[in-house]
Write a protein that holds these residues in place. Structure first.
Motif, mmCIF file in Angstrom:
data_model
loop_
_atom_site.group_PDB
_atom_site.id
_atom_site.type_symbol
_atom_site.label_atom_id
_atom_site.label_comp_id
_atom_site.label_asym_id
_atom_site.label_seq_id
_atom_site.Cartn_x
_atom_site.Cartn_y
_atom_site.Cartn_z
ATOM 1 N N THR A 44 0.828 -1.208 0.000
ATOM 2 C CA THR A 44 0.000 0.000 0.000
ATOM 3 C C THR A 44 0.859 1.254 0.000
ATOM 4 O O THR A 44 0.506 2.264 -0.628
ATOM 5 C CB THR A 44 -0.955 -0.006 1.211
ATOM 6 N N GLN A 86 -7.639 0.550 0.363
ATOM 7 C CA GLN A 86 -7.743 -0.573 1.283
ATOM 8 C C GLN A 86 -8.822 -0.299 2.331
ATOM 9 O O GLN A 86 -9.641 -1.160 2.639
ATOM 10 C CB GLN A 86 -6.391 -0.812 1.954
ATOM 11 N N ASP A 177 -6.568 -1.457 -4.495
ATOM 12 C CA ASP A 177 -5.958 -1.833 -3.220
ATOM 13 C C ASP A 177 -6.923 -2.740 -2.454
ATOM 14 O O ASP A 177 -7.883 -2.274 -1.848
ATOM 15 C CB ASP A 177 -5.625 -0.581 -2.402
#
Length: 259
Positions: A44, A86, A177
């Motif tokens: 990330t 994410q 993500d």
């Protein structure tokens, strides 16, 4: 053929931590590339550099032959780079339609005076944005939820809403993500079909960060593996799957020896 995205010697150092160290790889136009690794591998962090949320300590990134690192985050969509997160970055009290149309507005905006005076040009632009948002919602199977407040939807459905909003920017390069987080196996399978369809039907290039190995191995032509911020392996799924360093990173040393 030149790659659409070229990452060269990218490093991200925080105080006392090398989150990403000297990572290089390329993403060919029209490909689906996976970026995988155990928790804390730097995936990330690297994606945040590519989407201009973070500045790298060292390295260079070229996108479509131009310096990507010189582009501010709010100008990325203009050159065809969008992403999902994410941790969901949705407007929780907005409806599905309201969240997706936000991604359309930059391409349909009129000038401030037209908006303030509600001139016909501003109204036409607004209608076009809403129409495109509805089409994306239908394409991703979200039509039953179009007027539902996002915070009341299951997490997996919210991930699909975020994907729809990213697609509203008409990307050439889509950074995903962990899009399968919170999805059940059937939803993950459908997501894999969606990702392939984005490439095959729209020509979108995809860089995918994901922990769902079934999804990664099923859709990616090339996979880059990070461990503790460094690239340890790169190649097609069949090569990565059998790499001893990858097995060790995911299973631990003792299990890898037994594998």
């Amino acid at each position: 053929m030149n790659p659409l995205l070229a990452v060269n010697g990218l490093s991200v150092h925080f105080t006392g931590l090398k989150a990403v160290e000297d990572v290089s790889f390329e993403v060919a136009s029209g490909s689906i590339v996976g970026l995988i690794g155990p928790n804390g591998a730097g995936k990330t962090t690297l994606l945040n550099c590519l989407s201009r949320i973070l500045n790298p300590t060292y390295g260079a990134v070229e996108y479509d032959g131009h310096d990507l690192l010189g582009r501010p985050v709010h100008r990325l969509s203009e050159i065809g780079v969008t992403r999902t997160f994410q941790n969901l970055e949705l407007f929780g009290e907005g409806t599905v339609l309201e969240n997706v149309v936000v991604g359309c507005f930059p391409r349909f905006r009129s000038n401030m005076i037209s908006e303030l005076l509600s001139l016909p040009s501003a109204n036409r632009a607004r209608r076009a944005a809403y129409e495109e948002a509805r089409q994306l919602i239908e394409e991703l199977g979200l039509l039953p939820h179009i007027d539902t407040v996002v915070s009341g939807l299951p997490y997996g459905v919210q991930k699909s809403v975020e994907l729809a909003r990213a697609l509203a920017g008409k990307p050439k390069l889509l950074l995903l993500d962990e899009p399968a987080a919170g999805m059940n196996p059937e939803e993950s399978r459908q997501l894999g079909e969606t990702i392939r369809g984005l490439r095959d039907k729209r020509g979108i290039t995809v860089l995918l960060v994901e922990h769902d190995m079934r999804l990664v191995m099923g859709v990616c032509e090339n996979i880059v593996v990070l461990v503790q911020g460094a690239k340890v392996c790169e190649g097609p799924p069949q090569v990565v799957r059998g790499n001893s360093m990858v097995i060790k990173a995911y299973l631990g040393e003792e299990e890898a020896e037994d594998a």
